[in-house]
Enzyme design. Structure first.
Site, PDB file in Angstrom:
ATOM      1  N   LEU A   1       0.774  -1.287   0.007  1.00  0.00           N
ATOM      2  CA  LEU A   1       0.095  -0.187   0.105  1.00  0.00           C
ATOM      3  C   LEU A   1       0.914   1.183  -0.017  1.00  0.00           C
ATOM      4  CD1 LEU A   1      -2.675  -1.021   2.598  1.00  0.00           C
ATOM      5  CD2 LEU A   1      -3.085  -0.917   0.173  1.00  0.00           C
ATOM      6  N   ASP A   2       0.572   2.276  -0.800  1.00  0.00           N
ATOM      7  CA  ASP A   2       1.421   3.396  -0.812  1.00  0.00           C
ATOM      8  C   ASP A   2       1.494   4.295   0.575  1.00  0.00           C
ATOM      9  OD1 ASP A   2      -0.588   5.683  -0.771  1.00  0.00           O
ATOM     10  OD2 ASP A   2      -1.037   4.736  -2.736  1.00  0.00           O
ATOM     11  N   PHE A   3       2.413   5.158   0.717  1.00  0.00           N
ATOM     12  CA  PHE A   3       2.471   5.876   1.901  1.00  0.00           C
ATOM     13  C   PHE A   3       1.522   6.526   2.322  1.00  0.00           C
ATOM     14  CE2 PHE A   3       4.434   9.565   3.940  1.00  0.00           C
ATOM     15  CZ  PHE A   3       5.395   8.859   4.964  1.00  0.00           C
TER      16      PHE A   3
END
Length: 245
Positions: free
Chosen positions: A109-111
């Site tokens: 999952l991105d930041f």
């Protein structure tokens, strides 16, 4: 000959898995509610290999005794999907229980994105779940800027062309819209980087907040942000089925 060499009695396997007591397991078998490798078993005392045989009760997969760790994590915003970061940013390691073996995450999952990440040390399962050919779906809840019209929702299902190719949602469900905001649920099996955000950008509705709420048969549910939980027996069985293991 040892028990491992000749197999384990089916009712013992069911009892050890917590399905029922041995006596109750015998009743399940007698009623034809237990399958081994796709075939109903009604005879008592049948021996099986719980590591290799596919055992089901009322259609639900009963996984082998656990040799690995399987966790669901609700990843907070502002955490990088890695176990360590040379730049010193918060990582997944900070949210795992103490005294667990080294784990790795299934996908990313991105930041800025919150939500469900699966953590395990089962390499075979992780590889299957991450490989696009197995088409394990993920569902996201996206809060986007603007009031999305039906045309934009349909475009997500019909597909859009991104820099790295064509992608489409398996299912799009409108949750709410109004006051210059839209909440939409998007299900897809692509694992491309930031794919939901880029799809929303492509139809003209940038994402404000994004959370993954399911991965295959596993649901995030009410798990608090930053917390983990072990997968249940039924969840693990369903996940093994999704990975075709």
């Amino acid at each position: 000959m040892t028990e491992a060499e000749e197999g384990v009695r089916l009712q013992k396997v069911l009892a050890q898995a917590g399905v029922a007591s041995r006596r109750a397991a015998e009743i399940l078998i007698a009623e034809g509610r237990v399958e081994v490798n796709g075939k109903p078993v009604t005879e008592q005392g049948v021996r099986v290999d719980p590591e290799r045989d596919h055992i089901r009760v009322d259609g639900s997969r009963i996984p082998a005794p656990r040799r690995h760790v399987y966790l669901a994590l609700n990843k907070p915003k502002g955490v990088i999907s890695t176990m360590e970061d040379p730049e010193g940013r918060p990582t997944l390691t900070e949210y795992l229980p103490r005294n667990v073996p080294r784990l790795f995450h299934v996908g990313r999952l991105d930041f800025e994105t919150t939500g469900l990440l699966l953590m395990t040390n089962d390499g075979d399962l992780a590889q299957r779940l991450s490989h696009p050919s197995y088409e394990v779906s993920k569902t996201y809840l996206a809060d986007v800027d603007g009031v999305m019209d039906n045309h934009a929702l349909k475009r997500l299902e019909k597909g859009v062309t991104l820099d790295d190719g064509f992608v489409k949602a398996d299912k799009v469900k409108l949750v709410t819209r109004g006051n210059d905001r839209t909440l939409v649920q998007v299900t897809l099996h692509s694992g491309a980087n930031r794919v939901v955000r880029r799809m929303m950008d492509a139809v003209g509705f940038p994402v404000s907040k994004l959370s993954r709420i399911s991965f295959g048969p596993i649901r995030l549910g009410t798990l608090p942000i930053g917390e983990t939980r072990e997968l249940t027996r039924d969840e693990l069985g369903a996940l093994l089925d999704a990975a075709k293991l």
